[in-house]
Design a protein around this motif. Structure first.
Motif, mmCIF file in Angstrom:
data_model
loop_
_atom_site.group_PDB
_atom_site.id
_atom_site.type_symbol
_atom_site.label_atom_id
_atom_site.label_comp_id
_atom_site.label_asym_id
_atom_site.label_seq_id
_atom_site.Cartn_x
_atom_site.Cartn_y
_atom_site.Cartn_z
ATOM 1 N N VAL A 74 57.604 67.296 63.113
ATOM 2 C CA VAL A 74 58.307 69.008 63.714
ATOM 3 C C VAL A 74 58.218 69.462 61.672
ATOM 4 N N LEU A 75 57.530 70.703 61.613
ATOM 5 C CA LEU A 75 57.792 71.686 60.629
ATOM 6 C C LEU A 75 58.819 72.864 60.996
ATOM 7 N N HIS A 76 59.700 72.791 60.008
ATOM 8 C CA HIS A 76 60.711 74.346 60.008
ATOM 9 C C HIS A 76 60.151 75.104 58.752
ATOM 10 N N LEU A 77 59.994 76.269 58.706
ATOM 11 C CA LEU A 77 59.873 77.481 57.945
ATOM 12 C C LEU A 77 60.982 78.279 57.764
ATOM 13 N N ALA A 78 62.105 78.224 56.710
ATOM 14 C CA ALA A 78 63.175 79.131 56.383
ATOM 15 C C ALA A 78 62.957 79.900 55.515
ATOM 16 N N ARG A 79 63.903 81.628 55.323
ATOM 17 C CA ARG A 79 63.617 82.256 54.859
ATOM 18 C C ARG A 79 64.897 83.098 54.740
ATOM 19 N N GLY A 80 66.004 82.831 53.404
ATOM 20 C CA GLY A 80 66.969 84.148 53.625
ATOM 21 C C GLY A 80 66.162 85.789 53.975
ATOM 22 N N LEU A 81 66.915 86.174 55.490
ATOM 23 C CA LEU A 81 66.842 87.170 55.377
ATOM 24 C C LEU A 81 68.161 88.317 55.844
ATOM 25 N N GLU A 82 68.453 89.469 55.130
ATOM 26 C CA GLU A 82 69.740 90.311 54.551
ATOM 27 C C GLU A 82 69.647 91.053 56.585
ATOM 28 N N PRO B 81 60.334 67.675 46.424
ATOM 29 C CA PRO B 81 60.294 67.850 47.158
ATOM 30 C C PRO B 81 62.548 68.025 46.672
ATOM 31 N N TYR B 82 63.111 68.990 47.557
ATOM 32 C CA TYR B 82 64.830 69.201 46.997
ATOM 33 C C TYR B 82 65.047 67.934 47.695
ATOM 34 N N ASP B 83 65.394 67.550 48.922
ATOM 35 C CA ASP B 83 66.272 66.016 48.987
ATOM 36 C C ASP B 83 64.807 65.251 50.190
ATOM 37 N N SER B 84 65.458 63.969 50.789
ATOM 38 C CA SER B 84 64.931 63.701 51.942
ATOM 39 C C SER B 84 65.614 62.301 52.496
ATOM 40 N N ASP B 85 64.955 62.139 53.307
ATOM 41 C CA ASP B 85 65.838 60.745 53.954
ATOM 42 C C ASP B 85 64.878 60.038 54.647
ATOM 43 N N GLU B 86 65.378 59.025 55.439
ATOM 44 C CA GLU B 86 64.352 58.277 56.183
ATOM 45 C C GLU B 86 63.237 59.084 56.944
ATOM 46 N N THR B 87 63.730 59.805 57.941
ATOM 47 C CA THR B 87 62.584 60.819 58.470
ATOM 48 C C THR B 87 62.840 62.386 58.387
ATOM 49 N N TYR C 150 61.881 77.966 52.434
ATOM 50 C CA TYR C 150 62.237 76.723 52.894
ATOM 51 C C TYR C 150 61.082 76.154 53.957
ATOM 52 N N LEU C 151 60.679 74.721 54.272
ATOM 53 C CA LEU C 151 59.913 73.539 54.833
ATOM 54 C C LEU C 151 60.791 72.425 54.826
ATOM 55 N N GLN C 152 61.145 72.145 56.031
ATOM 56 C CA GLN C 152 61.095 70.766 56.476
ATOM 57 C C GLN C 152 61.008 70.004 57.158
ATOM 58 N N ILE C 153 59.736 69.187 57.185
ATOM 59 C CA ILE C 153 59.178 68.232 57.624
ATOM 60 C C ILE C 153 59.545 67.469 58.143
ATOM 61 N N SER C 154 59.836 66.661 59.133
ATOM 62 C CA SER C 154 60.940 65.803 60.011
ATOM 63 C C SER C 154 60.122 64.590 60.953
ATOM 64 N N PHE C 155 60.020 63.624 61.025
ATOM 65 C CA PHE C 155 59.826 62.629 62.229
ATOM 66 C C PHE C 155 60.180 61.986 62.890
ATOM 67 N N LEU D 96 61.922 65.434 55.142
ATOM 68 C CA LEU D 96 61.768 66.006 53.311
ATOM 69 C C LEU D 96 61.986 67.452 53.236
ATOM 70 N N LEU D 97 62.918 67.806 52.306
ATOM 71 C CA LEU D 97 63.001 69.297 52.047
ATOM 72 C C LEU D 97 62.123 69.760 50.881
ATOM 73 N N LEU D 98 61.292 70.298 50.857
ATOM 74 C CA LEU D 98 61.049 71.356 49.815
ATOM 75 C C LEU D 98 60.904 72.916 50.339
ATOM 76 N N HIS D 99 60.008 73.361 48.411
ATOM 77 C CA HIS D 99 59.930 74.681 48.935
ATOM 78 C C HIS D 99 58.184 74.557 49.593
ATOM 79 N N HIS D 100 57.339 75.383 49.931
ATOM 80 C CA HIS D 100 56.769 76.185 50.408
ATOM 81 C C HIS D 100 56.692 77.424 50.289
ATOM 82 N N GLU D 101 55.050 77.963 49.641
ATOM 83 C CA GLU D 101 55.059 79.587 50.296
ATOM 84 C C GLU D 101 56.357 80.734 50.162
ATOM 85 N N GLY D 102 56.767 80.504 49.453
ATOM 86 C CA GLY D 102 58.328 81.685 49.618
ATOM 87 C C GLY D 102 59.262 81.011 50.405
#
Length: 113
Positions: free
Chosen positions: A36-44, A7-13, A23-28, A15-21
Motif C-alpha cells: 500500500v502506497l500513501h502519498l500525503a501533502r499539506g493543504l491549507e 527514511p524518516y521512520d520505519s518498522d517491520e511492515t 510524504y510517502l508511506q509504503i506498507s506491506f 517505511l516513511l520517507l519524502h518523495h517528490e514533495g
C-alpha cells in the motif's frame, strides 16, 4: 527514475520517507500479499466545498487509487493498494511508484489554485 529520500521512520511492515514533495508511506500487509502506497501533502483550508466537489470528481475518475482530504491534519492524501502476485523487481516498483506519484500530483494540482 526518481530517487527516494532517506527514511524518516520505519518498522517491520512500513517505511516513511519524502518523495517528490510528498510524504510517502509504503506498507506491506502481514496477512495478504499487498503493498500500500500513501502519498500525503499539506493543504491549507482543506475542507472548502469547492475542494470537496473536486475531490469527489477525482475519485469518480480515478482507477488506480483514492484521493482524500484529512481536515484534522490539514492534508491531501492519495492511497493505492497493489496485490503482489509475484516477487517485485526494482523496475516494477519504480513503475508502480511513478504511476501513483503522477496520480497524486494530478489530484493535488486540481485542489491547489
Amino acid at each position: 527514475m526518481a530517487r527516494l529520500g532517506l527514511p524518516y521512520d520505519s518498522d517491520e511492515t512500513s517505511l516513511l520517507l519524502h518523495h517528490e514533495g510528498f510524504y510517502l508511506q509504503i506498507s506491506f500487509s502481514e496477512l495478504h500479499p499487498l503493498m500500500v502506497l500513501h502519498l500525503a501533502r499539506g493543504l491549507e483550508k482543506p475542507g472548502t466545498p469547492k475542494r470537496k466537489a473536486r475531490l469527489n470528481d477525482l475519485n469518480l475518475k480515478s482507477v488506480l487509487g483514492s484521493h482524500a482530504i484529512n481536515e484534522e491534519v490539514g492534508c491531501f492524501t492519495y492511497r493505492a493498494a497493489h496485490w503482489l502476485e509475484a516477487e517485485i523487481t526494482l523496475s516494477r516498483f519504480h513503475e508502480i511508484l511513478g504511476r501513483c506519484t503522477e496520480e497524486a500530483q494530478r489530484g493535488y494540482a486540481l485542489l491547489v489554485p
